[in-house]
Design an enzyme around this catalytic site. Structure first.
Site, PDB file in Angstrom:
ATOM      1  CG  ASP A  12      -2.090   0.924   1.108  1.00 34.63           C
ATOM      2  OD1 ASP A  12      -2.432   1.317  -0.037  1.00 34.63           O
ATOM      3  OD2 ASP A  12      -2.670   1.291   2.150  1.00 34.63           O
ATOM      4  N   GLY A  13       0.300   2.311  -0.565  1.00 39.72           N
ATOM      5  CA  GLY A  13       0.969   3.617  -0.556  1.00 39.72           C
ATOM      6  C   GLY A  13       1.548   4.030  -1.903  1.00 39.72           C
ATOM      7  N   GLY A  15      -0.022   5.124  -4.583  1.00 33.72           N
ATOM      8  CA  GLY A  15      -0.668   6.349  -5.073  1.00 33.72           C
ATOM      9  C   GLY A  15      -0.115   7.576  -4.366  1.00 33.72           C
ATOM     10  CD  GLU A  59     -13.248  -5.273  -0.936  1.00 29.95           C
ATOM     11  OE1 GLU A  59     -12.050  -5.600  -1.084  1.00 29.95           O
ATOM     12  OE2 GLU A  59     -14.121  -6.089  -0.554  1.00 29.95           O
ATOM     13  CG  ASN A  60      -7.836  -2.246  -4.777  1.00 32.09           C
ATOM     14  OD1 ASN A  60      -6.952  -3.048  -4.517  1.00 32.09           O
ATOM     15  ND2 ASN A  60      -8.092  -1.213  -3.965  1.00 32.09           N
ATOM     16  NE  ARG A  63      -7.713   1.853  -5.456  1.00 33.44           N
ATOM     17  CZ  ARG A  63      -6.503   1.855  -4.939  1.00 33.44           C
ATOM     18  NH1 ARG A  63      -5.465   2.081  -5.714  1.00 33.44           N
ATOM     19  NH2 ARG A  63      -6.331   1.626  -3.649  1.00 33.44           N
ATOM     20  CB  SER A 183      -7.841  -3.390   3.248  1.00 33.70           C
ATOM     21  OG  SER A 183      -7.523  -2.172   3.868  1.00 33.70           O
ATOM     22  CD  GLU A 194       3.110 -12.060  16.797  1.00 34.59           C
ATOM     23  OE1 GLU A 194       3.188 -10.890  17.223  1.00 34.59           O
ATOM     24  OE2 GLU A 194       2.582 -12.988  17.437  1.00 34.59           O
TER      25      GLU A 194
END
Ligand code: IPE
Ligand code: IPE
Ligand code: MG
Length: 234
Positions: A12-13, A15, A59-60, A63, A183, A194
């Site tokens: 993630d990250g 964008g 869910e993406n 977009r 998510s 963990e």
């Protein structure tokens, strides 16, 4: 503590990485994809057996068409080029997720790579693509019902075998990009995992940070509901 057998990464990250640099979100996805390959090599060199990579959720599809199309193209290119490498390294590649509504060229390369690596033994990369844990659990229930097994015969082991892939439970989940959530990632497999959340945006996530996370994992006390250092009575 033993080396984790199964690590999951919530990629993630991408964008935000691009936006911060005044670039398009797609540039972030490209940078993320480039980073993935090196990182995978490093992780397998550390002796990890299964690596699950969450690269596109069910869910993406919410977009923009432009972003979704870019990602689908990128996946096709990535599997055609970069991951050919793993074919020759005895790494098996599997995919988790629904096939619908993925495009045919992507499904073709997914099928090809799955077939070509099916007998590889040194490690497994599990790409979670068009993946959602709720759908995985529903799809497992459908398979079990269709197999005509009696309700009172259903066990954890049988349920697990009916998930998209029969993999060991997750030992460690790493999420880049700073969000503190799953998510919809591998809810069944995460039961005793963990967690490690980092603010680093995925294109900046380097092997040095991975090594630090691994050291932190070794300091965790995994009790699985038991009590530390207590001998089992029965
Ligand atoms: C992760 O990066 C890649 C995918 C989910 C496909 P994002 O695209 O979610 O990046 P951010 O979270 O918007 O920065
Ligand atoms: C999670 O990232 C899905 C993947 C990494 C593929 P998202 O960016 O879609 O997650 P949310 O929307 O922030 O929860
Ligand atoms: Mg995101």
């Amino acid at each position: 503590m033993n080396i984790p057998k199964h690590i999951g990464i919530i990629v993630d990250g991408n964008g935000r990485w691009a936006t911060k640099r005044g670039k398009k979100r797609s540039d972030g996805h490209l940078a993320g994809a480039k980073n993935l390959n090196n990182l995978c090599q490093h992780i397998f060199n550390k002796g990890i057996y299964v690596l699950s990579l969450y690269i596109f959720s069910t869910e993406n599809f919410k977009r923009s068409k432009e972003e979704v199309n870019y990602l689908m193209e990128l996946f096709v290119k990535m599997f055609k080029k970069d991951f050919k490498l793993f074919e020759n390294q005895d790494i098996k590649i599997v995919f988790s997720g629904r096939r619908e509504p993925l495009r045919q060229d992507l499904l073709n390369i997914i099928d090809e790579i799955t077939y070509k690596t099916k007998d590889n033994k040194q490690g497994i990369i599990n790409f979670c693509l068009n993946y959602g844990s709720h759908f995985e659990i529903i799809d497992a229930c459908k398979k079990i019902v269709n197999s005509k097994i009696e309700a009172n015969e259903i066990t954890e082991a049988i349920f697990k075998k009916n998930l998209y892939n029969d993999l060991p439970d997750l030992d460690l989940i790493i999420r880049t990009g700073g969000e503190l959530r799953l998510s919809n990632f591998m809810l069944w497999q995460a039961a005793y995992a963990e967690f490690y959340f980092t603010n680093t945006l995925f294109p900046d996530f380097q092997k040095e940070e991975f090594d630090l996370i691994l050291s932190s994992y070794f300091n965790r006390d995994r009790r699985f509901g038991g009590v530390k250092n207590e001998k089992k009575i029965n």
